[in-house]
Enzyme design. Structure first.
Site, short mmCIF file in Angstrom:
data_model
loop_
_atom_site.label_atom_id
_atom_site.label_comp_id
_atom_site.label_asym_id
_atom_site.label_seq_id
_atom_site.Cartn_x
_atom_site.Cartn_y
_atom_site.Cartn_z
CD GLN A 105 -8.63 11.58 6.84
OE1 GLN A 105 -9.42 12.56 6.81
NE2 GLN A 105 -7.48 11.66 6.34
CG HIS A 318 -7.33 19.68 6.20
ND1 HIS A 318 -6.74 20.51 5.25
CD2 HIS A 318 -8.08 18.88 5.42
CE1 HIS A 318 -7.16 20.27 4.21
NE2 HIS A 318 -7.87 19.54 4.29
#
Length: 351
Positions: A105, A318
């Site tokens: 990520q 998130h």
């Protein structure tokens, strides 16, 4: 202090964990923005850089030859002054079962803007709780990533499970000039649901069948459901684990995913049912991106050239965190959340 740093991030805000660190340092590396992150993982019972976070910071430091301060285990403050992103061969070994997917990520948005192709040899956990399974990254996130005009090649060398880790993947990335904006607002019709149920180590393949059966029972309303059940090769997966990964593909090329790992305290059929129920909920609400890819879209949207629109369900914490960090670091980027029935459209004109 190692230099004048105008951008300062409080790592205890919103999600208060590794997400703040990952997004801030990724954007810092790509846009060459010096940043100081204080109170790292201040919202966690054990704050500061843990093994997995430390390895991610070290990888980004190496990718952009950053000058740094505070990169050590347990550190609660990091200063990061990046230079140009450079391709090459980079190796990272997480000593625990820390997630390789979370390393990707932070690394993927950086490697696509490097000055040459990049190979990442990453060791750690491939299938673990509290992070996307590596199969989710390749089967759900990758096709979404490709809609922005970038991609990666992937080789699974070995699987690593909690608590030992020891998995290994090799990822190769070719750089691009820029990312394209995306319009993911029409879910379309589900054309197929497929997936994989596995058992590894000394666990019997029966567990894979039970996981798949539970999921299949929950997905009966759909015409085409194919879940492969298999026992992992001991040479690739020597340790014990069982789990399931599900993918729904639509005629507008949306990819939605759900997954679960088996536990001693839950019947495998129920575990499979839970994963399937999660997937059905995303389909029925009309989202084009599930909650696991939702926050990953934010960095890509912020860096894409033009306006992107993505239809999602409830905005996760998130995602709120990623938006907050992106807007704070990239002054010319503004996100808008547009309610739309049971969904929300995230809109952004990238930097």
């Amino acid at each position: 202090m190692i230099d004048t740093i105008e951008t300062e991030i409080d790592g205890s805000l919103l999600e208060g964990g590794g997400q703040v660190l990952r997004v801030a340092l990724t954007l810092s590396a790509v846009k060459k923005i010096p940043v100081r992150i204080k109170n790292i993982r201040g919202g966690r019972a054990k704050p500061g850089l843990m093994e997995q976070h430390l390895k991610g910071v070290e990888l980004l430091r190496d990718l952009c030859f950053a000058r740094t301060k505070g990169i050590s285990f347990g550190s609660r403050e990091v200063e990061f002054i990046p230079e140009d992103l450079r391709g090459g061969h980079y190796r990272v070994q997480i000593k625990t079962a820390g997630s390789i997917s979370l390393l990707l990520q932070v690394a993927l948005p950086c490697t696509i803007f490097a000055n040459a192709p990049t190979t990442l040899d990453l060791k750690g956990g491939t299938n673990a709780e509290m992070a996307p399974q590596i199969d989710y990254t390749t089967e759900v996130f990758k096709p979404l990533f490709e809609k922005f005009g970038a991609t990666f090649d992937f080789d699974l060398m070995k699987r690593g499970y909690f608590p030992k880790g020891g998995g290994e993947v090799v990822v190769t990335v070719n750089p691009v000039e820029s990312l394209k904006p995306v319009d993911l607002t029409d879910q379309g019709k589900v054309t197929s649901i497929y997936g994989w149920a596995f058992a590894a180590g000394t666990l019997p393949i029966k567990l894979a069948h039970q996981l798949a059966y539970g999921a299949t029972e929950e997905l009966k309303k759909f015409d085409k459901v194919e879940i492969e059940r298999y026992k992992e090769d001991r040479n690739i997966a020597p340790d014990n684990c069982a789990g399931i990964i599900l993918v729904a593909e639509t005629d507008t090329k949306c990819y939605l995913g759900a997954s679960a790992l088996g536990t001693k305290n839950e019947d495998p059929e129920e575990t499979g049912r839970k994963a399937a129920k999660e997937l059905v909920a995303v389909i029925e609400e009309g989202s084009c991106v599930d909650k696991y890819s939702q926050d990953q879209m934010i960095v890509l949207m912020a860096l894409a050239k033009g306006q992107s629109r993505v239809r999602v369900g409830e905005i996760t914490l998130h995602t709120k965190t990623a938006i907050f960090i992106a807007e704070k670091m990239l002054k010319d980027v503004k996100f808008e959340i547009i309610p739309s029935g049971t969904t929300n459209i995230i809109q952004c004109t990238g930097s």
